[in-house]
Every structure is written in structure tokens, then in C-alpha cells.
Design an enzyme around this catalytic site. Sequence first.
Site, short mmCIF file in Angstrom:
data_model
loop_
_atom_site.label_atom_id
_atom_site.label_comp_id
_atom_site.label_asym_id
_atom_site.label_seq_id
_atom_site.Cartn_x
_atom_site.Cartn_y
_atom_site.Cartn_z
N HIS A 62 64.49 -23.35 37.11
CA HIS A 62 63.24 -23.42 36.33
C HIS A 62 63.51 -23.03 34.89
CE1 HIS A 62 63.36 -19.16 37.31
NE2 HIS A 62 62.27 -18.89 36.61
N HIS A 64 62.45 -20.61 32.84
CA HIS A 64 62.45 -19.27 32.26
C HIS A 64 63.86 -19.01 31.71
CE1 HIS A 64 58.68 -17.81 34.53
NE2 HIS A 64 58.38 -18.09 33.27
N ASP A 66 65.89 -16.61 31.36
CA ASP A 66 66.95 -15.88 32.06
C ASP A 66 67.65 -16.73 33.12
OD1 ASP A 66 64.45 -15.69 33.40
OD2 ASP A 66 65.13 -13.97 34.56
N HIS A 67 67.21 -17.98 33.26
CA HIS A 67 67.86 -18.88 34.22
C HIS A 67 68.56 -20.06 33.57
CE1 HIS A 67 66.29 -17.01 37.96
NE2 HIS A 67 65.51 -16.46 37.06
N HIS A 142 56.21 -19.76 41.83
CA HIS A 142 56.49 -19.05 40.61
C HIS A 142 55.52 -19.50 39.53
CE1 HIS A 142 58.90 -16.29 38.42
NE2 HIS A 142 59.51 -17.16 37.65
N ASP A 210 63.56 -17.47 41.46
CA ASP A 210 62.33 -16.69 41.27
C ASP A 210 61.20 -17.21 42.17
OD1 ASP A 210 63.90 -15.59 39.37
OD2 ASP A 210 62.51 -15.88 37.70
N HIS A 268 68.58 -10.47 41.22
CA HIS A 268 67.49 -10.59 40.24
C HIS A 268 66.72 -9.27 40.14
CE1 HIS A 268 63.96 -12.48 38.19
NE2 HIS A 268 64.89 -13.27 37.71
ZN ZN Z 1 61.20 -16.98 36.34
#
Ligand code: ZN
Length: 308
Positions: A62, A64, A66-67, A142, A210, A268
Site C-alpha cells: 500500500h 503509506h 513506511d512501506h 487498512h 498493515d 511492524h
Molecule cells: Zn499503513
Amino acid sequence: LRFELTTLGTGAALPARGRYPTAQLLNVGEELYLIDCGEGTQERLRQAGVNFNRIRRIFISHMHGDHYLGLMGLLSSMHLQGRTRELHLHGPQDLNEVVRLQLRVSETYLRFPLHFEAVRAESGVLLWRDDRVSVHALALRHRLTCAGVLVREHEQLRPLRKDKLFIVPPYRRAGVKAGDDLVLDDGTVVPNSELTEDPPKPRSYAYCSDTAYAPELVPFLEGVDLLYHESTFTEALAARAKETMHSTARQAATIARDARVGTLVLGHFSSRYKSADQMLREALEVFEATVLSDEGATFTVGQRFPGR
Ligand SMILES: [Zn+2]
């Protein structure tokens, strides 16, 4: 045959406390898949001694940061190192736009073909298949559309028993390996079970990026050998988990227990926790075969990791 997961980053949101954001390397018989690519992934790959050019496929769950914020840096390094081998990128449609925009404004013309395939975040949708494994999507809950992946080995052919090899003519071997009985010239039927051995059980790995607690995943995760499930918070912050659409360790363990997986790997972790030990304790109360995903740790899919 090698089937291994290496967790390159185990932190959530912020790179902190020695944890990098999410990235995983999956080695499937020396084919390398990168799963998510948080900031710093290329440094983590270097530390793990991985040659970037061996990565064939990248799956991004996805949008976000941090991914995926490590992706442009990684693509850029591949380009600068003279990669010519094609690369397949699977992820949300928006990812393709972000990547193409960055390449365009920097006037970068990649030396290697970059093939993008949009992922439909629907459980059971086939994303990729070769002669060894198939990769299916998992629909996660999410704030942004988010897809996990399920990597499953195919059933293998039945190996011929060495002591029976002489009665199987070469032109019948393919059929026997596929499970056929053998009919001899005089009409005698030799059952397949006398000619072959059981092949190794196909192994599987599931990546639940997530997600809030999502029990609808259980049928898709049934019997998976190795399950990575995010575990951002302890039970004391269950309300925060719900609000941010993340899971607690206990919720991750509940999914693992209900799906009767082999081993659960937690990751995570929120940067508020100095150590993930409390999460491990809470998960172990529900599911015994739980381990923490240390930075750079490697897990062999199909091997049982005992709870502590
Ligand atoms: Zn996320």
C-alpha cells in the site's frame, strides 16, 4: 529447495530504535522477491549481502510511506549499477504514477525494463505464477487500500521409487510421476502407490501487511506454514490499533491460531516500544508458535519455530 524469508525492516511508521520500516526478502528457489520497500531498504539489502540485480519482483502492499519510500532509491541504484535485467513491480495503481512522475522529472531513462502490474486488493486474486509458486493477493483492512500476498508452492510430481524404476518404461515415467497407475504389457495393473513416493508437502508463506483484525482472512490463511502478521500495538493500546487500522499482537495470534498456521512471525512494531517482548508475551498466550521478526533474521518456510 530454498524457501526463506528475511525480514529487513520490522518497525512501523518511523525509522527508530534500530528498526527500519517494513521490507522483506523472499527467496524462492533462488528467485528473489522483495515485499514492501520502506526507507533504507537498499542499505539493509547491502548489509544482508544481497545483489540487487537478483531481485526479480517487487510487491508493494500500500501507499503509506513506511512501506514504499525506499523504492525510488532502490530503482535508482539498480539503474546506476547498470542493471539490464527486467524488473516486475506489483502494487497499487497510484504507485505506478508516483514512480513514473519521479523518473520523468529527473529525466531518468531506466536502462532496464520496468513492468508494472496493478494489484487488485481482493483475497484470492492471482498476482503471479511460475512453475514453482503462485502468488495471490490478500485483502487487508487498512486506511488505504492494502494487499498482502500469499506465496504457495505448487504440488510437486511424485518421485519414482528407485527400486521400481526398472519396471517403468521411460515413456511412461511422466504419467506415473503425475499419479497414473502402470499397466504392463500383459494387462497387470501396478498401482501408483507401489511405484512412487509422496512428494514433499507444498509450503506456503503469507504476508499480512498493515491491517486491522481481519478474521475473514482465516480461510485464505488456513494451514499456511509461515505467517507474517503485523503487530503494531500491545493489548493496552487496542483502541489505538482499531483507530489507526492496525492489529495488536493478540489479534495477530488469534488469526494464526484460527488459521492453524505453522509459525507466526510478528513485526511492524510501533516506535513507542523499546522492545517487542510484551507483544511476544501477549501473542504466546493465544498461539504458541510465535516469534518476533528481528532485523535481518531469516526464517525457513516450513520449519517450525517454537514459542519461547
Ligand atoms: Zn499503513
